[in-house]
Structure formats: C-alpha cells, structure tokens
Design an enzyme around this catalytic site. Structure first.
Site, PDB file in Angstrom:
ATOM      1  CB  CYS A  50      46.921   2.064  31.458  1.00 21.27           C
ATOM      2  SG  CYS A  50      47.010   3.280  32.787  1.00 21.27           S
ATOM      3  CG  HIS A  99      35.481  14.252  30.268  1.00 20.67           C
ATOM      4  ND1 HIS A  99      35.384  13.470  31.399  1.00 20.67           N
ATOM      5  CD2 HIS A  99      36.188  13.515  29.358  1.00 20.67           C
ATOM      6  CE1 HIS A  99      35.988  12.308  31.179  1.00 20.67           C
ATOM      7  NE2 HIS A  99      36.479  12.315  29.959  1.00 20.67           N
TER       8      HIS A  99
END
Length: 577
Positions: A50, A99
């Site tokens: 999202c 990351h």
C-alpha cells in the site's frame, strides 16, 4: 550480474503519486515478464504494497538497467516517466540488499516495526517463482530477507517501536483514547476480504466490537471471513457477510467502516457517505473544515498583479495562499516565472504593510529583501526548466479551526489507491483516517531503542549475504578445478594400468588412494583460502586468477554454474520459507 532495485515509497513520493502508480495483480505479472524480457535483466521480482512499489532485478549493466527498469515502472503504472522520475530511488548491489533487509525488518515501513511486510515479501517471492522470473540471486535474496525479518522480530523489541497499520489506524480513529473503550459495543463494516481487511476485522473483534459485517465483490470470500470471525473462539463477535451492493444500506447501520480493496476507483464517494450520515442523524451532512485568516472573498493585496504588470494571474491563485509561495507558482511554466522574477527584481517590495506599487505578500517571517525573492524565483525557474513545471505542494497560511461535531461515522481507508473519497474529510459528523493521514501521524511517532539493535542486525546480515554471494561466485571455478584434477588422476591411473599389468587389485587400490591423497592435499589449502579471499570485498577477481593459473576451460566453469542454477531452481521454487 548485479542486483538493482528501482522504486518509490511513502518516503519518496506523495500519496497522490503512489495512488496513481499502484499496480494490480495483472500489472505486476506483466511487469515481471517484461523485465526479464528486457536486455539488461535476467531475473525480476516486484514488491508492491500500500505504500511502496519496488522492482528488483539482476542486471548486467547499471545505467542501462536503471533506464530500463524506470521506463518499465512508468509504463505499467500509467504515470509518465518524466513525472515519476523525481520520486524514484535506486539502490545497487550491497545498498540494494541493505534496503530490502531494512524493509523486511519494518525499518522502512510507515509504522516502524510492523510485521505485515514479511507476508508481502513472501507473496512477492512466490509470484516471481511461479512466473519463473526469480533465479538464484533473487531466490537467495528474498529468502534471506525473510529470515532477517524474522530474526529482528524474535531477537529485539522492534514490535514495540510501532504497530501494524491497522492498529495504528484504529488508534487514530480513537483520537488518543483506548481502542477497546472506543470500539466496545459499536458495529463495524469491513469492505474487502484480503489479508489487510481480515487483520482489521480480527483486530476489531478482539477490541470488543459488537458486530462485524464483511462485504466483498466475491461473496464466498466474505462469507469465509465472516465464518472464521464467528467461529474463531477468541471472541464472541457476531459476524455476517453481505454482497457489495448492500454496502449503502449497511453504511446507515455501521459505526466504523474499514475499507481495503484492490479496486482502481473509489469504493465510497463523499455523496454516499453524506447520505449515510443523513440516514443516521436525519440531518444533511454539511461540509465543515477551516477558515483562512483572510476571508476567501478578501481582495488581493494592494497593487499585486493589478496595475503594475505582475505576470502572475491572481485569479488562478487559491485564496489563503501567499502569492510568493509555492502554491502561487505551482504549475507555472519557466517563461512566466522568469518574467515574475524580473518583476520582483526590478520592483520595490514593501514588507511593512504600507502598500507600495509593488507590495507583495512575504513568505516566512517577512525579513527577506527583493534580492532574496529574485533568487527564489530563479531557483523555481531552474526547477521548472528541468521537470517542465513546478510541482504543486500547497502550504496554507495559518488557519482558524471551525469546531466539528462529534463523529457518528468512523472510516479507516487502508487501500492504495484510496477506496474512500478524500472529500469525506470535510463532512461534519465523520472522521476519516487514510494512508495520507497515517503517514503524517506516524512521522512524529517515537522510535524505540530496539531500532538501533535491528539496524545492527541488518548491517551484519548484509555483510554475511555479500560474503556468501562472493564465495558462491567462485564455487563453480573451484569445482571445475577439482574436476580437472580428478580427470588427470584418472588418466594417469589408466596409463599406469597399461604399463604395469601385473599389479593385483590391492596394489592398484593403494596407488589410486595415494595419488588422490596427494592431489587433495595439494588443492585443499589453495581452494579453502581462495574461498575465504573471494568472500571479502573486492574478492571477485580470485576466480579469474584461478582460471588463468590452472588454464581452466571457461565452458566447464559455466556448465558447473548452470547445473547449480538448475538445482537451486528445482529446490527453491517449491515455495518460500
């Protein structure tokens, strides 16, 4: 080949851009397929949640890879490349590993420490495996990311640093009160039956909500979720399923509405919510909000753009915003900005409120002179020349809040793109919490000390993953070397059999063992040491040195590597851990 990730998230892009760039399941599938079909990439995986869209790939050329992955993201998201580029970030090799591991641990989540991202990473890997776009590198990377995330949650208190998006959203709806006290006795409507909606329904049930109604486009899924809630044993909540066309009627009965669907358009419009409020209260749901310090009907400041040739069209500037501010120049092209810069530079700007022929509202504390304003316009002009236009980032002047009535309907929109019209924010008797407001609220959330522990875990795991990948890179060369040595031993034993045919089997066996021991001892130290050296940063060249020193056939090394990839695929594509 090298690991590359190109993406955008709530940290790099506004919610409005993330909404437009959201990828459905079909778009993700096509993006994966098109990425591996492109020249620079051999593997690909998409992590779409999202609040983030990231494309991972194994590429052989960095610059070509960045260009190709950025173009593909723009094509499949439907957002133009020029508009998308300012919000994209790029990570390469160890930084890309760092990351993903940080994402898996919840360090990069909107709510720090939330654990749902692990399920989303698992789904991402499963999709890439199903489509056969994940090879050895991405399989290893995503499998390890899952392990690192689980380790962070089990070995630290990262869960205390934040909560799931659902819990955080419900706390925002409760406006600082206890969620259990706020939820007790209320009725909830949950729109959607996916993982996020299921979590929301379960969280509400545990918080003491009296009834949960589940609406979904596929009624069977809504029915299944309602059955799980009603028969879970952990709560005594009443649960039932309804089709999507029953949502308007259910809105008039519900106190709390949670929506998280995969729809590309709005599920609930402001008009539908207004009708629901009117159905509950018997009164029209009037709009409310804020009033600017200067009324909307107030005239423009003396002389600004009126009789002194100011090139800005003040009729296009929203009331309540500074003429010299970003709102005034949002969307203005470079040529107009240059004209405005010249106007500011040549005019006399009165900051004391006296009202000269070139009076202009100040941005900030009003102490800047005309030279500083000219520099500001020049900087904005340079930006416009680069990206085509100034992005709109409106910042209103101080406003006075109009008291709002107590809400009768609470909405939690967890979808991206949004399910509920943002205009619902302005309706009296309604409280709406969506991804954008959650991002603003979580920016001020306190960070737990455990975050530092997780960061250390991530750094250690990145180093270990890099060492393992570098060591794996030399393994085919070592295997090829030992294969060549075994072939030499076999050849010499065969030649010895021909020259000494009278040797019995026991004697031949002793000779074979002696030769093998000599070869193994000679190769043991170099091969162990070369694996250690290859695992260190900059150790990739040792494989080339080994091939050169022993004159190894490159095709033999490649064959060993292909065999290893085949084994990895057969073993790992059965499903993520």
């Amino acid at each position: 080949m090298s690991l590359l990730v190109v993406g955008l998230s709530h940290r790099s892009a506004p919610v409005s851009v993330l909404e437009r760039a959201a990828l459905g399941a079909d778009a993700q599938t096509k993006l994966l397929q098109d990425t591996v079909a492109a020249e620079p990439a051999t593997e690909s995986a998409v992590l779409a949640t999202c609040n983030r869209i990231e494309l991972y790939a194994d590429v052989d050329k960095f610059h070509a890879g960045v260009a190709e992955l950025s173009t593909l993201l723009a094509q499949h998201s439907g957002v133009g490349l020029e508009e998308l580029t300012p919000y994209l970030y790029v990570h390469y090799e160890d930084r890309a590993v760092h990351h993903l591991f940080s994402v898996a641990c919840g360090l990069d989540s909107m709510v720090v420490g939330e654990g749902q991202i692990l399920g989303q990473i698992k789904d991402s890997l499963a999709r890439a495996q199903e489509l056969h776009t994940a090879g050895r590198l991405l399989n290893d990377l995503f499998q390890q990311a899952l392990r690192v995330g689980k380790r962070a949650h089990s070995e630290t208190g990262i869960d205390r640093a934040g909560q799931s998006l659902v819990t955080f959203g419900l706390e925002q709806l409760a406006a600082g009160g206890a969620v259990q006290d706020w939820a007790r006795g209320r009725k909830a409507l949950v729109i959607g039956a996916g993982s996020m909606s299921s979590l929301a329904a379960t969280t509400l049930a545990r918080a003491g909500i009296a009834e949960v109604v589940v609406a979904n486009r596929t009624f069977d899924r809504a029915e299944r979720l309602a059955q799980i809630l009603g028969e879970g044993g952990e709560t005594d909540v009443a649960a039932r399923a309804v089709p999507m066309d029953a949502v308007p009627a259910e809105l008039t009965r519900a106190d709390v509405v949670v929506s998280c669907t995969g729809a590309t358009g709005l599920v609930l419009t402001a008009d539908a919510v207004a009708r629901a409020v009117e159905g509950r209260t018997g009164q029209p749901a009037a709009e409310t909000g804020t009033t600017a310090a200067r009324p909307a009907t107030a005239p423009a400041p003396t002389g600004v753009g009126t009789d002194d040739n100011c090139p800005l069209d003040l009729t296009a500037v929203p009331s309540g915003f500074s003429v010299m501010g970003e709102a005034a120049v949002a969307g203005i092209d470079a040529a107009t900005l240059e004209q405005h810069g010249a106007w500011v530079d040549n005019g006399t700007v009165d900051r004391r409120g006296g009202g000269t022929s070139h009076a202009v509202e100040a941005v900030g504390d009003g102490r800047r002179g005309p030279e500083a304003d000219a520099e500001l316009i020049a900087a904005l002009t340079a930006l416009a020349a680069t990206v085509g236009r100034i992005p709109e980032r409106r910042k209103p002047e101080p406003v006075a809040e109009i008291p709002r009535p107590a809400p009768v309907l609470f909405f939690l929109d967890l979808a991206m793109p949004r399910d509920i019209d943002a205009a619902v924010h302005r309706l009296a008797g309604v409280r709406l919490v969506d991804i954008e407001s959650l991002a603003e609220a979580s920016a001020d959330a306190p960070m737990a000390a455990d975050v530092d522990l997780v960061r250390r875990i991530v750094s250690d795991e990145v180093a270990a993953f890099g060492a393992a990948q570098r060591a794996a890179h030399i393994t085919p060369t070592v295997v090829a070397l030992r294969t060549m040595a075994a072939d030499v031993v076999a050849s010499e034993i065969a030649r010895l059999d021909g020259r000494l045919p009278d040797l019995d089997e026991r004697q031949r066996g002793e000779i074979r063992q002696a030769v093998h021991r000599v070869v193994d001892k000679l190769l043991h130290a170099p091969t162990v040491r070369v694996k250690q050296l290859a695992a260190e940063p900059g150790g990739a060249g040792y494989a080339d040195a080994l091939r050169t020193l022993f004159d190894l056939d490159q095709e033999t090394v490649a064959a060993v590597s292909r065999a290893g990839d085949s084994t990895e695929k057969n073993g790992k594509n059965r499903g993520p851990a």
